[in-house]
Scaffold this motif. Sequence first.
Motif, PDB file in Angstrom:
ATOM      1  N   PHE A 252      25.040   2.348  49.190  1.00  0.00           N
ATOM      2  CA  PHE A 252      24.649   1.576  48.000  1.00  0.00           C
ATOM      3  C   PHE A 252      23.134   1.477  47.815  1.00  0.00           C
ATOM      4  N   PRO A 253      22.334   1.174  48.849  1.00  0.00           N
ATOM      5  CA  PRO A 253      20.884   1.071  48.627  1.00  0.00           C
ATOM      6  C   PRO A 253      20.275   2.325  48.016  1.00  0.00           C
ATOM      7  N   ALA A 254      20.727   3.522  48.464  1.00  0.00           N
ATOM      8  CA  ALA A 254      20.175   4.764  47.916  1.00  0.00           C
ATOM      9  C   ALA A 254      20.590   4.949  46.461  1.00  0.00           C
ATOM     10  N   ILE A 255      21.855   4.635  46.149  1.00  0.00           N
ATOM     11  CA  ILE A 255      22.334   4.752  44.760  1.00  0.00           C
ATOM     12  C   ILE A 255      21.594   3.777  43.860  1.00  0.00           C
ATOM     13  N   GLN A 256      21.463   2.543  44.315  1.00  0.00           N
ATOM     14  CA  GLN A 256      20.755   1.534  43.522  1.00  0.00           C
ATOM     15  C   GLN A 256      19.311   1.958  43.280  1.00  0.00           C
ATOM     16  N   GLY A 257      18.638   2.443  44.318  1.00  0.00           N
ATOM     17  CA  GLY A 257      17.260   2.881  44.160  1.00  0.00           C
ATOM     18  C   GLY A 257      17.120   4.015  43.165  1.00  0.00           C
ATOM     19  N   ALA A 258      18.032   4.992  43.227  1.00  0.00           N
ATOM     20  CA  ALA A 258      17.974   6.138  42.313  1.00  0.00           C
ATOM     21  C   ALA A 258      18.183   5.703  40.864  1.00  0.00           C
ATOM     22  N   LEU A 259      19.117   4.778  40.645  1.00  0.00           N
ATOM     23  CA  LEU A 259      19.423   4.350  39.276  1.00  0.00           C
ATOM     24  C   LEU A 259      18.319   3.483  38.675  1.00  0.00           C
ATOM     25  N   THR A 260      17.480   2.892  39.496  1.00  0.00           N
ATOM     26  CA  THR A 260      16.396   2.061  38.945  1.00  0.00           C
ATOM     27  C   THR A 260      15.198   2.889  38.487  1.00  0.00           C
ATOM     28  N   ARG A 261      15.118   4.143  38.883  1.00  0.00           N
ATOM     29  CA  ARG A 261      13.905   4.928  38.602  1.00  0.00           C
ATOM     30  C   ARG A 261      13.616   5.133  37.111  1.00  0.00           C
ATOM     31  N   PRO A 262      14.637   5.272  36.247  1.00  0.00           N
ATOM     32  CA  PRO A 262      14.309   5.407  34.821  1.00  0.00           C
ATOM     33  C   PRO A 262      13.924   4.083  34.147  1.00  0.00           C
ATOM     34  N   LEU A 263      14.053   2.964  34.865  1.00  0.00           N
ATOM     35  CA  LEU A 263      13.815   1.656  34.265  1.00  0.00           C
ATOM     36  C   LEU A 263      12.335   1.294  34.324  1.00  0.00           C
ATOM     37  N   ASP A 264      11.997   0.162  33.710  1.00  0.00           N
ATOM     38  CA  ASP A 264      10.595  -0.234  33.608  1.00  0.00           C
ATOM     39  C   ASP A 264      10.180  -1.290  34.623  1.00  0.00           C
ATOM     40  N   LEU A 265      11.136  -2.079  35.087  1.00  0.00           N
ATOM     41  CA  LEU A 265      10.809  -3.137  36.038  1.00  0.00           C
ATOM     42  C   LEU A 265      12.070  -3.546  36.784  1.00  0.00           C
ATOM     43  N   VAL A 266      11.915  -3.816  38.074  1.00  0.00           N
ATOM     44  CA  VAL A 266      12.985  -4.414  38.874  1.00  0.00           C
ATOM     45  C   VAL A 266      12.500  -5.782  39.331  1.00  0.00           C
ATOM     46  N   VAL A 267      13.359  -6.786  39.182  1.00  0.00           N
ATOM     47  CA  VAL A 267      13.045  -8.151  39.594  1.00  0.00           C
ATOM     48  C   VAL A 267      13.999  -8.530  40.719  1.00  0.00           C
ATOM     49  N   THR A 268      13.476  -9.082  41.802  1.00  0.00           N
ATOM     50  CA  THR A 268      14.317  -9.575  42.886  1.00  0.00           C
ATOM     51  C   THR A 268      14.101 -11.078  43.059  1.00  0.00           C
ATOM     52  N   ALA A 269      15.022 -11.715  43.786  1.00  0.00           N
ATOM     53  CA  ALA A 269      14.926 -13.160  43.993  1.00  0.00           C
ATOM     54  C   ALA A 269      14.258 -13.524  45.314  1.00  0.00           C
ATOM     55  N   ASP A 270      13.960 -12.516  46.156  1.00  0.00           N
ATOM     56  CA  ASP A 270      13.310 -12.801  47.434  1.00  0.00           C
ATOM     57  C   ASP A 270      12.483 -11.585  47.858  1.00  0.00           C
ATOM     58  N   ASP A 271      11.524 -11.831  48.731  1.00  0.00           N
ATOM     59  CA  ASP A 271      10.600 -10.775  49.137  1.00  0.00           C
ATOM     60  C   ASP A 271      11.268  -9.709  50.005  1.00  0.00           C
ATOM     61  N   ALA A 272      12.221 -10.106  50.846  1.00  0.00           N
ATOM     62  CA  ALA A 272      12.871  -9.130  51.717  1.00  0.00           C
ATOM     63  C   ALA A 272      13.618  -8.075  50.906  1.00  0.00           C
ATOM     64  N   THR A 273      14.318  -8.511  49.874  1.00  0.00           N
ATOM     65  CA  THR A 273      15.020  -7.566  49.006  1.00  0.00           C
ATOM     66  C   THR A 273      14.026  -6.709  48.239  1.00  0.00           C
ATOM     67  N   ARG A 274      12.923  -7.311  47.802  1.00  0.00           N
ATOM     68  CA  ARG A 274      11.886  -6.545  47.094  1.00  0.00           C
ATOM     69  C   ARG A 274      11.342  -5.426  47.972  1.00  0.00           C
ATOM     70  N   GLU A 275      11.039  -5.745  49.221  1.00  0.00           N
ATOM     71  CA  GLU A 275      10.469  -4.736  50.118  1.00  0.00           C
ATOM     72  C   GLU A 275      11.463  -3.607  50.371  1.00  0.00           C
ATOM     73  N   SER A 276      12.736  -3.960  50.536  1.00  0.00           N
ATOM     74  CA  SER A 276      13.757  -2.943  50.781  1.00  0.00           C
ATOM     75  C   SER A 276      13.919  -2.020  49.575  1.00  0.00           C
ATOM     76  N   LEU A 277      13.947  -2.607  48.373  1.00  0.00           N
ATOM     77  CA  LEU A 277      14.172  -1.807  47.178  1.00  0.00           C
ATOM     78  C   LEU A 277      12.933  -0.997  46.807  1.00  0.00           C
ATOM     79  N   ALA A 278      11.763  -1.569  47.036  1.00  0.00           N
ATOM     80  CA  ALA A 278      10.528  -0.875  46.671  1.00  0.00           C
ATOM     81  C   ALA A 278      10.369   0.436  47.425  1.00  0.00           C
ATOM     82  N   SER A 279      10.965   0.532  48.599  1.00  0.00           N
ATOM     83  CA  SER A 279      10.858   1.759  49.387  1.00  0.00           C
ATOM     84  C   SER A 279      11.774   2.859  48.864  1.00  0.00           C
TER      85      SER A 279
END
Length: 397
Positions: free
Chosen positions: A133-160
């Motif tokens: 799931f993390p790889a699929i989620q990351g790939a699908l966010t690439r065409p978007l303009d912004l990702v918002v997370t509710a905590d820093d740990a999730t932000r760091e994981s997704l930003a990579s």
Amino acid sequence: MTHVVHLSSVHYPFDPRIFHKQLQTLSAAGYRTTLLVHHDESIVRDGVDVRSVGNVNTRLERWRNLPTLFREARAEDADVYHVHDPELLPIGVLLSLTTDARVVYDVHEDYADAIRVREWIPDPVKPVLQRVFPAIQGALTRPLDLVVTADDATRESLASRTSTPVETIRNLPKVAGIETDRIDLERSHEHVLAYVGGLDRERGLLNMLQVTARLRERGLDVGLWLLGPFQDKEIEREARRYMEREGIAEHVRLFGYVDYDEIFSYLSAADIGLLLVDEARFERNVPTKFFEYLYCGLPVVLTEVPSLEPYADSDYCVSVPERDLERATTEIERLLEDSDARQAMSDAGREAVVSEYSWEAERDRLLAAYAQLTGSPGTDGIAGPTDETARTDDEYE
């Protein structure tokens, strides 16, 4: 006027993060706001146009209705689309590719971690989903303009995993406009413990019931208030069987879903807030109820979970090991018998939320992010809260 459309296929229309915080903030700042969601009817509430895309009763019906949600979203011809559920990521991608709008994806929690406790996902499939799931989620966010997370740990994981900007906007309680005496409540016990949120094992339902039974065995007149719905029929049956077997059914009040505007009245009428949750489930996801308890003046007894380590100050909370219910029972008993200690913790907790842990700081981050997306935030040049809005926000939500 900049038109913003939020989409959710999972959440209740008046979800605290989506409706009460984000959409009301954007509406107050001058944006035209629309929420596309499953609901009984379309209504306008607090400046937000809540548009029903039909009602659904099952998960399968919800998924079958996704094409309708996409068509309704496109028909809105919005300047910004803000999607709130992982199952809506493909819709976000389609909106990004087929419109000129900016698209935001809002990650409410670490979904890979949440897969572990989803009852409807077969156990053999869960480890595979957690890995991919993390790889699929990351790939699908690439065409978007912004990702918002509710905590820093999730932000760091997704930003990579994505090239799209990722920003944390924490899900903290508002301290503007909330009335803590909105409802007149009567207590039938000398002491009241409270919990708000979904009722399941990972959120500590059975732990809370066991602690309540133990406290009553020690002679304390304790009642437990549970503000939230059962997450599935099986946990409801198990909880009710336990309450009957231990003779505490009449001492546990099951309020079911409580509107966000009314939650704070219930909490303010209690003595202690409970957060006896599963440690692994909340390794990264910060439970918002912790801050809601504090604002309402409740000392908090909580499991030692990693996500709350930066916030769990002994001035206003007591942390206990996850499976040590005897220790939790003893700490609660101590607090219930020491009103001076409870009052000192109550004052410290409320002050911490007002000064550090409120939505108001996150509101400014949300508005700044939208200003950067649109280039012309709101209407009439509003780039953030006006002076009038700021004055209104002196009261708690």
